[in-house]
Design a protein around this motif. Structure first.
Motif, PDB file in Angstrom:
ATOM      1  N   LEU A  45       0.825  -1.216   0.000  1.00 23.47           N
ATOM      2  CA  LEU A  45       0.000   0.000   0.000  1.00 23.47           C
ATOM      3  C   LEU A  45       0.859   1.267   0.000  1.00 23.47           C
ATOM      4  O   LEU A  45       0.389   2.335  -0.401  1.00 23.47           O
ATOM      5  N   GLY A  46       2.111   1.138   0.461  1.00 21.76           N
ATOM      6  CA  GLY A  46       3.012   2.293   0.463  1.00 21.76           C
ATOM      7  C   GLY A  46       2.419   3.457   1.235  1.00 21.76           C
ATOM      8  O   GLY A  46       1.997   3.301   2.376  1.00 21.76           O
ATOM      9  N   SER A  47       2.288   4.617   0.571  1.00 22.29           N
ATOM     10  CA  SER A  47       1.831   5.805   1.296  1.00 22.29           C
ATOM     11  C   SER A  47       0.308   6.002   1.227  1.00 22.29           C
ATOM     12  O   SER A  47      -0.201   7.028   1.668  1.00 22.29           O
ATOM     13  N   LEU A  48      -0.408   5.029   0.671  1.00 22.82           N
ATOM     14  CA  LEU A  48      -1.873   5.190   0.632  1.00 22.82           C
ATOM     15  C   LEU A  48      -2.421   5.252   2.059  1.00 22.82           C
ATOM     16  O   LEU A  48      -1.944   4.528   2.934  1.00 22.82           O
ATOM     17  N   PRO A  49      -3.430   6.072   2.293  1.00 19.43           N
ATOM     18  CA  PRO A  49      -3.869   6.318   3.671  1.00 19.43           C
ATOM     19  C   PRO A  49      -4.819   5.259   4.234  1.00 19.43           C
ATOM     20  O   PRO A  49      -5.905   5.585   4.709  1.00 19.43           O
ATOM     21  N   TYR A  50      -4.450   3.984   4.145  1.00 20.66           N
ATOM     22  CA  TYR A  50      -5.313   2.930   4.686  1.00 20.66           C
ATOM     23  C   TYR A  50      -4.600   2.195   5.812  1.00 20.66           C
ATOM     24  O   TYR A  50      -3.423   1.861   5.682  1.00 20.66           O
ATOM     25  N   LYS A  51      -5.365   1.956   6.890  1.00 21.28           N
ATOM     26  CA  LYS A  51      -4.781   1.232   8.019  1.00 21.28           C
ATOM     27  C   LYS A  51      -5.176  -0.238   7.836  1.00 21.28           C
ATOM     28  O   LYS A  51      -6.354  -0.537   7.619  1.00 21.28           O
ATOM     29  N   PHE A  71      -9.342   2.935  -5.779  1.00 19.01           N
ATOM     30  CA  PHE A  71     -10.456   3.378  -4.943  1.00 19.01           C
ATOM     31  C   PHE A  71     -10.178   4.781  -4.395  1.00 19.01           C
ATOM     32  O   PHE A  71     -11.068   5.629  -4.376  1.00 19.01           O
ATOM     33  N   GLU A  72      -8.955   4.996  -3.945  1.00 23.14           N
ATOM     34  CA  GLU A  72      -8.603   6.298  -3.373  1.00 23.14           C
ATOM     35  C   GLU A  72      -8.888   7.417  -4.385  1.00 23.14           C
ATOM     36  O   GLU A  72      -9.507   8.430  -4.056  1.00 23.14           O
ATOM     37  N   GLU A  73      -8.488   7.194  -5.628  1.00 25.58           N
ATOM     38  CA  GLU A  73      -8.721   8.188  -6.689  1.00 25.58           C
ATOM     39  C   GLU A  73     -10.212   8.375  -6.957  1.00 25.58           C
ATOM     40  O   GLU A  73     -10.722   9.489  -6.989  1.00 25.58           O
ATOM     41  N   ASN A  74     -10.901   7.246  -7.125  1.00 19.74           N
ATOM     42  CA  ASN A  74     -12.324   7.304  -7.471  1.00 19.74           C
ATOM     43  C   ASN A  74     -13.161   7.851  -6.322  1.00 19.74           C
ATOM     44  O   ASN A  74     -14.121   8.585  -6.533  1.00 19.74           O
ATOM     45  N   TYR A  75     -12.785   7.483  -5.100  1.00 15.30           N
ATOM     46  CA  TYR A  75     -13.535   7.944  -3.920  1.00 15.30           C
ATOM     47  C   TYR A  75     -13.397   9.467  -3.797  1.00 15.30           C
ATOM     48  O   TYR A  75     -14.381  10.164  -3.503  1.00 15.30           O
ATOM     49  N   ASN A  76     -12.218   9.982  -4.046  1.00 16.91           N
ATOM     50  CA  ASN A  76     -12.031  11.438  -3.981  1.00 16.91           C
ATOM     51  C   ASN A  76     -12.892  12.140  -5.027  1.00 16.91           C
ATOM     52  O   ASN A  76     -13.466  13.194  -4.761  1.00 16.91           O
ATOM     53  N   GLN A  77     -12.998  11.536  -6.194  1.00 17.63           N
ATOM     54  CA  GLN A  77     -13.869  12.112  -7.231  1.00 17.63           C
ATOM     55  C   GLN A  77     -15.321  12.062  -6.770  1.00 17.63           C
ATOM     56  O   GLN A  77     -16.059  13.017  -6.947  1.00 17.63           O
ATOM     57  N   PHE A  78     -15.697  10.937  -6.181  1.00 17.08           N
ATOM     58  CA  PHE A  78     -17.065  10.791  -5.684  1.00 17.08           C
ATOM     59  C   PHE A  78     -17.370  11.874  -4.642  1.00 17.08           C
ATOM     60  O   PHE A  78     -18.420  12.515  -4.666  1.00 17.08           O
ATOM     61  N   LEU A  79     -16.411  12.100  -3.726  1.00 14.70           N
ATOM     62  CA  LEU A  79     -16.649  13.063  -2.643  1.00 14.70           C
ATOM     63  C   LEU A  79     -16.794  14.493  -3.167  1.00 14.70           C
ATOM     64  O   LEU A  79     -17.494  15.302  -2.562  1.00 14.70           O
ATOM     65  N   GLU A  80     -16.174  14.776  -4.297  1.00 14.99           N
ATOM     66  CA  GLU A  80     -16.274  16.136  -4.850  1.00 14.99           C
ATOM     67  C   GLU A  80     -17.706  16.522  -5.149  1.00 14.99           C
ATOM     68  O   GLU A  80     -18.109  17.658  -4.956  1.00 14.99           O
TER      69      GLU A  80
END
Ligand code: BTN
Length: 324
Positions: free
Chosen positions: A72-78, A245-254
């Motif tokens: 996952l590297g720096s992706l913000p998931y725990k 998901f991170e990319e798409n979720y951010n678009q969704f939240l916009e």
């Protein structure tokens, strides 16, 4: 320590000297050597070349906390990895109740009570497939939660395509399909008040390295192994799904809807312009699927020309001539 060594070696791609690893991690040469030895025992092929250092030749399909975190590297998931669980959705819901942070990802090697949609069982054998659930505390209205299932479906379809090169499609609302057969199912559950979501969990099951299915499923289900004759690394696929998901979720939240994702989703929609049968709890009818709207509803044109907007709740949509 092993996770950090893997991170450094993966990030570099080439050789990293033992000395540099010691300096970066602030430990002795012996400690590095011992950890490399343990990684080799776990199936990593790590080459050690004099005057150059260490380099990863190949990694096994291992799934554990360290490997997933490193992918996952720096992706913000725990990450919350468990070897065996009843269902990753159930574990994720407990984390939701216990104030764990949003974006916690539960992953397991096997599920003893894997759940499918509509009360079905999701077969979850050890060590072959992906069983993961994302817990989100999303600041959206409960009626918009089902759109996140579509966001995850799109992300998985994109991730499988990018990782394996296979042509993926989505059977609305969220089955990911390869060559007309299901390769991934998604089950979203939530805890909500009338106008507020406490948390929601998006459970994803991907058939990755399984070599066969029982007779009754063979014409409906497939795995990435069956389609490519290759074994895939689950941690990397998990990471690619979460990157998407991170990319798409951010678009969704916009926009809090699918306006920005409708086009991408439409490209994957296998039902488009095909005859479908809509099974609502108290109503069944046939029509032609025409696409989705910004709310993620399937637009179904009926025989009389009217267009029905089908909400992705308790509804099931089947191909009139088969699974898709
Ligand atoms: C479907 O019926 O298509 C949905 C299947 C969802 C399966 C996944 S596996 C991980 C997560 N935990 C579960 O118990 N179910 C979901």
């Amino acid at each position: 320590m092993k996770k950090k060594i893997l991170e450094i070696l993966n990030a570099r791609g080439g050789y990293v000297s033992g000395q540099e690893l010691c300096e970066l991690l602030g430990v002795s040469r012996t400690a590095i050597w011992k950890n490399i030895k343990q990684l080799k025992e776990a199936g990593y092929e790590i080459e050690a070349v004099q005057n150059k250092g260490y380099h990863i030749v190949s990694a096994p399909d291992v799934l554990n906390q360290e490997v997933i975190e490193s992918a996952l590297g720096s992706l913000p998931y725990k990450v919350c990895y468990k070897s065996t669980v009843d269902s990753t959705n159930t574990v994720a819901k407990q984390l939701g109740e216990n104030q764990s942070p949003s974006k916690t990802l539960v992953a397991a090697e096997e599920q003893t009570m894997g759940k499918g949609r509509r009360g079905r069982i999701w077969s979850s054998p050890y060590g072959k497939d992906i069983y993961m659930t994302l817990m989100l505390r999303a600041d959206i209205m409960p009626e918009n939660a089902s759109m996140l299932t579509l966001v995850m479906g799109l992300s998985v379809a994109q991730a499988i395509q990018k990782t394996t090169g296979l042509d993926t499609a989505i059977k609305w609302p969220n089955d990911v399909v390869v060559n007309g057969k299901k390769v991934c199912g998604i089950l979203t559950e939530m805890s909500a008040q009338m106008d507020y979501i406490n948390y929601l969990v998006i459970g994803v099951g991907i058939n990755v390295n399984g070599e066969s299915f029982p007779e009754e499923l063979r014409d409906k289900a497939t795995s990435l192994f069956i389609e490519t004759k290759k074994e895939w690394k689950r941690a990397e696929l998990i990471a690619e799904c979460m990157r998407r998901f991170e990319e798409n979720y951010n678009q969704f939240l916009e926009t809090q809807d699918l306006s920005l994702l409708q086009e991408a989703y439409g490209k994957y929609l296998v039902n488009k312009d095909r005859p479908v049968r809509v099974l609502e709890p108290r109503n069944e009818y046939n029509g032609i699927a025409r696409g989705i709207n910004t709310q993620g509803e399937l637009l179904v044109e009926r025989e009389d020309g009217s267009v029905q907007q089908v909400y992705a709740g308790e509804v099931s949509v089947r191909g009139v001539y088969g699974y898709v």
